[in-house]
Design an enzyme around this catalytic site. Sequence first.
Site, PDB file in Angstrom:
ATOM      1  N   CYS A  10      56.014   3.907  80.377  1.00 19.65           N
ATOM      2  CA  CYS A  10      57.290   4.161  81.054  1.00 19.65           C
ATOM      3  C   CYS A  10      56.994   4.559  82.500  1.00 19.65           C
ATOM      4  CB  CYS A  10      58.122   5.203  80.309  1.00 19.65           C
ATOM      5  SG  CYS A  10      57.338   6.830  80.151  1.00 19.65           S
ATOM      6  N   ARG A  16      59.806   8.938  77.579  1.00 23.90           N
ATOM      7  CA  ARG A  16      59.987   7.816  76.661  1.00 23.90           C
ATOM      8  C   ARG A  16      58.691   7.346  76.003  1.00 23.90           C
ATOM      9  NH1 ARG A  16      62.861   4.125  80.959  1.00 23.90           N
ATOM     10  NH2 ARG A  16      61.419   5.377  82.222  1.00 23.90           N
ATOM     11  N   ASP A 130      66.263   5.607  80.817  1.00 23.25           N
ATOM     12  CA  ASP A 130      65.540   6.798  81.245  1.00 23.25           C
ATOM     13  C   ASP A 130      66.414   8.033  81.001  1.00 23.25           C
ATOM     14  OD1 ASP A 130      64.092   8.715  82.512  1.00 23.25           O
ATOM     15  OD2 ASP A 130      63.706   7.517  84.313  1.00 23.25           O
TER      16      ASP A 130
HETATM   17  P1  4NP Z   1      59.876   8.805  81.554  1.00 24.65           P
HETATM   18  O1  4NP Z   1      60.961   9.692  82.322  1.00 24.65           O
HETATM   19  O2  4NP Z   1      59.555   7.617  82.431  1.00 24.65           O
HETATM   20  O3  4NP Z   1      60.576   8.404  80.312  1.00 24.65           O
HETATM   21  O4  4NP Z   1      58.661   9.693  81.318  1.00 24.65           O
HETATM   22  C1  4NP Z   1      60.774  10.128  83.649  1.00 24.65           C
HETATM   23  C2  4NP Z   1      59.988  11.224  83.899  1.00 24.65           C
HETATM   24  C3  4NP Z   1      59.817  11.670  85.206  1.00 24.65           C
HETATM   25  C4  4NP Z   1      60.437  11.010  86.245  1.00 24.65           C
HETATM   26  C5  4NP Z   1      61.214   9.903  85.990  1.00 24.65           C
HETATM   27  C6  4NP Z   1      61.376   9.451  84.677  1.00 24.65           C
HETATM   28  N1  4NP Z   1      60.281  11.478  87.567  1.00 24.65           N
HETATM   29  O5  4NP Z   1      60.931  10.916  88.467  1.00 24.65           O
HETATM   30  O6  4NP Z   1      59.485  12.387  87.814  1.00 24.65           O
END
Ligand code: 4NP
Length: 166
Positions: A10, A16, A130
């Site tokens: 992800c 995710r 997300d």
């Molecule tokens: P992930 O969610 O891709 O599902 O782990 C996110 C975690 C952090 C960030 C964006 C999405 N961020 O911008 O730091």
Amino acid sequence: MTVYRIAVVCLGNICRSPTAQVVLEHRLEQAGLAGRVEVASAGTGGWHAGEPMDPRAAVALRDAGYDPTRHRARTFTADWFAEHDLLLAMDASNHADMVDLAPTVQQRAQVRLFRDFDPEATADDDQVPDPWYGGPDGFRLVLTMIERTVDGLVQRLPDLIDSPSH
Ligand code: 4NP
């Protein structure tokens, strides 16, 4: 016996894809495939490298009976193509970023959308959204989607493991 290596990917590797890794490892154990299939996860962005799971994702997993404590975030790099057989992107943006890193044109084919294995996915609904900016409902929704998709993936694993390209 060769091990089949799957990476789920992800953006941040704290919501995710670590959720998908925990659920997939759990289902592989139940299916007696834990020794045959290995799972890793990573984020296309490296901001959270070394961190544990987002506490909201960890709560959703723990409430559903899983252990979220072992995760430490990693960053997806071009090396992951040689080190894994199947690379599963949570959304279209992750997919595009991963394909851009493929060392060869042929290796681009290792990247697929995670929800390609969701029996309920449609052309308009084929990504894992997300949950980072939302509340706990979003995390529960993502977990349900991931559990359903992992079940679809585990059903297809015998074919994938035996495919000529592997
Ligand atoms: P992930 O969610 O891709 O599902 O782990 C996110 C975690 C952090 C960030 C964006 C999405 N961020 O911008 O730091």
